[in-house]
Design a protein around this motif. Structure first.
Motif, PDB file in Angstrom:
ATOM      1  N   ASN A 243      49.074  32.586  43.909  1.00 15.61           N
ATOM      2  CA  ASN A 243      48.179  32.509  42.758  1.00 15.61           C
ATOM      3  C   ASN A 243      46.736  32.397  43.220  1.00 15.61           C
ATOM      4  OD1 ASN A 243      46.700  31.214  40.453  1.00 15.61           O
ATOM      5  ND2 ASN A 243      48.711  31.480  39.492  1.00 15.61           N
ATOM      6  N   LEU A 244      46.494  31.523  44.215  1.00 15.19           N
ATOM      7  CA  LEU A 244      45.133  31.374  44.749  1.00 15.19           C
ATOM      8  C   LEU A 244      44.649  32.673  45.399  1.00 15.19           C
ATOM      9  CD1 LEU A 244      45.077  27.814  46.364  1.00 15.19           C
ATOM     10  CD2 LEU A 244      43.966  28.562  44.264  1.00 15.19           C
ATOM     11  N   PHE A 245      45.548  33.338  46.101  1.00 13.67           N
ATOM     12  CA  PHE A 245      45.186  34.593  46.757  1.00 13.67           C
ATOM     13  C   PHE A 245      44.727  35.635  45.730  1.00 13.67           C
ATOM     14  CE2 PHE A 245      46.436  38.810  48.286  1.00 13.67           C
ATOM     15  CZ  PHE A 245      45.724  38.868  49.483  1.00 13.67           C
ATOM     16  N   LEU A 246      45.467  35.759  44.631  1.00  9.84           N
ATOM     17  CA  LEU A 246      45.089  36.720  43.596  1.00  9.84           C
ATOM     18  C   LEU A 246      43.795  36.315  42.908  1.00  9.84           C
ATOM     19  CD1 LEU A 246      48.579  37.462  41.968  1.00  9.84           C
ATOM     20  CD2 LEU A 246      47.202  39.033  43.317  1.00  9.84           C
ATOM     21  N   GLN A 247      43.617  35.002  42.675  1.00 14.42           N
ATOM     22  CA  GLN A 247      42.394  34.542  42.008  1.00 14.42           C
ATOM     23  C   GLN A 247      41.150  34.788  42.868  1.00 14.42           C
ATOM     24  OE1 GLN A 247      42.445  30.626  40.236  1.00 14.42           O
ATOM     25  NE2 GLN A 247      44.649  30.789  39.733  1.00 14.42           N
ATOM     26  N   ASP A 248      41.309  34.735  44.183  1.00 12.23           N
ATOM     27  CA  ASP A 248      40.172  34.993  45.059  1.00 12.23           C
ATOM     28  C   ASP A 248      39.651  36.414  44.901  1.00 12.23           C
ATOM     29  OD1 ASP A 248      40.297  32.446  45.991  1.00 12.23           O
ATOM     30  OD2 ASP A 248      41.454  32.937  47.799  1.00 12.23           O
ATOM     31  N   TYR A 249      40.518  37.340  44.534  1.00  8.94           N
ATOM     32  CA  TYR A 249      40.123  38.743  44.448  1.00  8.94           C
ATOM     33  C   TYR A 249      39.877  39.207  43.009  1.00  8.94           C
ATOM     34  CZ  TYR A 249      41.157  39.401  49.397  1.00  8.94           C
ATOM     35  OH  TYR A 249      41.138  39.323  50.762  1.00  8.94           O
TER      36      TYR A 249
END
Length: 828
Positions: free
Chosen positions: A154-160
């Motif tokens: 989830n954090l990975f997707l939110q970063d992008y």
């Protein structure tokens, strides 16, 4: 040397592969139980994690320390597994792993194909990831929902793409899952909302009449204003129902005056019946509920009458519930089928295996082939009643045509009457050599009739022909053939084969279900069946004997069957069905009205014993109706069985062969005759005495025909003939030939039918002269309708018979018909 190795590999233990397969199955089942128990262990540990997970957090870190105890129901191992898959893994989505492991284990235990689980594994793993990412949004409050994997992804997707982009990706993934996995379609969504809307609408409409005032009094409104008598007269004229029915609000009478000034101007719809009001104080309670459409004007009410219920199917269901399904056998409800004891039991029954003979034949076959440098890898013998089949597997590199060309050489070495080589046997990788037994065994009809295969056969018209080489009872369905052509030289078993066919049907079908039309030009073969004339036979109305021996009557009978065929097709058309089976099922379910000419249709089997004699004497007059019946009569339950001694091309013409896919060939004298009947050779190599080849458009099957002797047939027909029968044989439609020889058309006016005038009016009005029209209009049986047509022809009202077309009508209109009757009365 290489050859020896090859033989050794082929001569391995035949049970080895079976043992390997059994071992694999055992390991598969064992692994399945391991998966099922693992899934249960995972489920227990996952559930206890949500109860004791926080307490067991320190225990997981000290997994090897035995002094630490865990609260998890599976102990330290369960705490570790739950922490690994839920806390550090995918959160609550890890429960999908339990489902996948359980299903996989169940499939292995039940030995189901695992490829069916591919889709489940893919979509559940897809849902596992999506749910883990979705619950990752709640990691701050409940980290157990999404797990570490969900949180990090989830954090990975939110970063992008940010929170909004991540949410949109998740929504898109959920839509993909619903469309491809749950199979949600726009039509399903639309129908769901329409159904809900309809339910809400019905609830509202059912509530509205209860809130309305039911204390409505017609007298109150009739007396209040005397000026309204012109608009709504109470006693003079009926008022349409929409005007009488009102709601609780008050009618604006002035607004209605310009539209309707007098009751005669009201235009009534055909579906709305006028209601005559009566002066009463009681409320009206028996009116049907109607749909009320709301309008802006409170004084204007629109009511929609409910559609009438279609009660045709319900009526049929009610008739079935009250009286049960129609039973065609009810008229002869006490009829008893022939017992198996009536058939003769022979002493020498069963196949006796002569080991010496089989060994000797095997050695001679191997030696003969080896003389021509043909090596055999394997040979197998299957003993039949009259023939033994030797299946050989040649060595690699041997051409099949080389073995087939040695047919005469093998017959010479075996000193056999005649052998037949099947190269290759269809469905097997072997070559078959059929060798006649030195002591053939007879196949009694009793063993064939008593076999489970015949007794349990769920066929429309089952026929037990005999036994195959593998000693299995050979049962075929005449209704699926749909016609049968039999040929063979004199004394080879054709008449016995016909008796076997007829006996099979007598043992299986009730007299109401099948009728026979027997044609016997030799006059001696089928005369035994005269005793069951009123049970099973069909004939023309003006013929004394049911078994037809005169060629002129044969022609009339065949043409009469064509008329019956056309009549049956008319009934099928009216019933909107495609074949006799669907028609009879519909009639039994009481969905067809007998008053409209519908009736239960029995199967009709036409048996011709010597077809060549008919062709020689009648020629085209016989061939044309036979060809018509063969082409069209299958769907309406008329089936043909034709036997002939001489299967030459001028007897079995191309038209007949094209419509007789099922053929039985007894022994014939030449290869040419074999090709004429079977389109292939082989019938010339049979041994006779009931040895036959059966073909139904594909492979040839060698069968030893069952033997039924004349005394046995006589016992069966005596047993049936002694029971209660119908009043007469099944009557076929009357047929009037070109010369009108079969029916006398000279009728006295005083002998005319009581419905002659009505029939004439119907025929003239419709300008179509047919018996089926009179059946439908006057609700008559076919025979009476046929007599009326003959009387109308004798009077000159209709023209002569024109085959399948309707008769021409000589009188143009009813006025001319009335003048015709006046002139006829004056002349008399």
């Amino acid at each position: 040397m290489a050859k020896t190795v090859k033989k050794e590999t082929k001569e391995k233990d035949p049970n080895l592969e079976l043992k390997i397969l059994k071992t694999k199955k055992q390991y598969r089942m064992l692994f399945g139980f391991v998966l099922v128990l693992t899934s249960i262990a995972f489920l227990v540990s996952f559930i206890s994690f949500f109860l004791h997970g926080k307490v067991d957090q320190s225990t997981v870190e000290a997994l090897t320390d035995r002094s630490e105890s865990a609260q998890n129901w599976l102990g330290k191992f369960g705490a570790y597994i739950a922490d690994l898959f839920i806390y550090r893994g995918f959160g609550v989505a890890a429960f999908l792993l339990v489902k996948l492991l359980f299903l996989s284990g169940a499939f292995l235990i039940l030995d189901l194909p695992m490829r069916k689980l591919k889709s489940t594994w893919f979509w559940d793993l897809f849902a596992l990831i999506i749910l883990s990412i979705l619950f990752g949004f709640f990691a701050d409050n409940l980290p157990e929902l999404g797990g570490t994997v969900g949180y990090e992804m989830n954090l990975f997707l939110q970063d992008y793409i940010g929170k909004t982009g991540t949410a949109l990706v998740l929504v898109f993934s959920i839509i993909v899952y619903m469309i491809f996995k749950i199979k949600v379609s726009p039509e399903a969504i639309k129908s769901f909302f329409e159904k809900k809307h309809k339910e809400i609408k019905e609830d509202i409409s059912s509530i509205i009449p209860e809130n309305k005032s039911t204390d409505y009094n017609l007298e109150e409104y009739a007396v209040t204003d005397t000026n309204e008598r012109e608009v709504m007269p109470i006693e003079e004229e009926p008022i349409p129902e929409p005007v009488l029915k009102t709601s609780s609000f008050e009618i604006n009478k002035e607004a209605l005056k310009p539209t309707i000034e007098h009751a005669s101007e009201i235009n009534l719809e055909p579906t709305i019946k006028p209601v005559t009001p009566t002066l009463q104080t009681d409320p009206i309670v028996s009116e049907p509920i109607k749909e009320i459409i709301e309008t802006n004007d409170e004084a204007f009410v629109i009511e929609k009458a409910a559609d009438e219920d279609v009660i045709e199917e319900n009526l049929a269901a009610k008739l079935v519930a009250d009286f049960g399904l129609f039973d065609p056998t009810l008229e002869l409800s006490n009829y008893k089928f022939p017992t198996i004891d009536l058939l003769k039991e022979y002493a020498s029954v069963g196949i006796t295996i002569n080991q010496e003979e089989l060994e000797e034949n095997k050695n001679r076959i191997v030696e003969t082939l080896r003389n021509y440098k043909i090596d055999i890898a394997q040979i197998k013998a299957t003993v039949g009643p009259s023939v033994t089949l030797y299946e050989i597997v040649p060595e690699a590199g041997i051409r099949i045509s080389k073995i087939k060309s040695l047919e005469d050489d093998i017959a010479l070495s075996l000193s056999a009457l005649g052998i037949r080589i099947i190269a290759p046997i269809p469905g097997k990788g072997t070559i078959g050599i059929e060798v006649p037994n030195k002591n053939p065994t007879m196949v009694p009809m009793k063993t064939v009739i008593a076999s489970a295969k015949f007794q349990e056969a769920e066929m429309e018209l089952p026929i037990a022909l005999g036994k195959t080489i593998s000693n299995e009872t050979f049962v075929v369905d005449l209704a699926k053939m749909p016609h049968l052509l039999m040929a063979g030289a004199t004394g080879q078993g054709k008449s016995v084969g016909l008796n076997a066919v007829l006996t099979s049907l007598l043992y299986k079908k009730h007299p109401a279900e099948v009728k026979f039309v027997l044609v016997d030009p030799k006059k001696v073969e089928l005369t035994l069946f005269n005793k069951i004339e009123r049970h099973y036979l069909a004939k023309l109305p003006d013929v004394e004997d049911a078994i037809i021996t005169d060629n002129t009557k044969v022609i009339n009978t065949l043409n009469s069957l064509c008329v019956e065929m056309d009549n049956r097709y008319s009934l099928l058309k009216d019933a909107m069905v495609r074949n006799i089976k669907e028609y009879n099922e519909k009639f039994k379910s009481r969905k067809l009205n007998p008053e409209n000419g519908h009736r239960f249709l029995p199967y009709i089997v036409l048996v011709v014993d010597e077809f060549a004699d008919l062709i020689m004497t009648a020629g085209k007059e016989v061939e044309t109706p036979i060809a018509r019946l063969a082409q069209l009569a299958r769907a309406i339950g008329i089936h043909l069985i034709i036997a002939t001694q001489r299967p030459s091309v001028n007897v079995i013409t191309g038209i007949i062969k094209a419509n007789f896919p099922a053929r039985i060939a007894f022994r014939v004298t030449s290869k040419i005759d074999s090709r004429t009947i079977l389109d292939s050779q082989g019938a010339d190599q049979l041994i006779g005495r009931g040895d036959l080849l059966y073909s139904n458009g594909n492979d040839l099957v060698r069968v030893q025909c069952a033997f039924v002797d004349t005394p046995e047939v006589e016992k069966i027909v005596d047993y049936i003939g002694s029971q209660k029968a119908y009043a007469s044989a099944y009557l076929l439609p009357e047929y009037v030939g070109e010369e009108g020889s079969s029916v006398n058309l000279e009728f006295d006016i005083s002998e005319r039918d009581s419905m002659f005038r009505e029939a004439a009016e119907i025929i003239v009005t419709a300008q179509q002269g047919s018996a089926s029209l009179l059946q439908r209009k006057l609700k008559l049986g076919y025979n009476r309708a046929g007599r009326l047509i003959d009387q109308l022809e004798a009077a000159g009202i209709v023209g002569p018979f024109e085959g399948s077309k309707a008769r021409s009508v000589n009188i143009p209109d009813l006025a001319s018909l009335e003048q015709f009757f006046i002139n006829e009365q004056n002349n008399s």
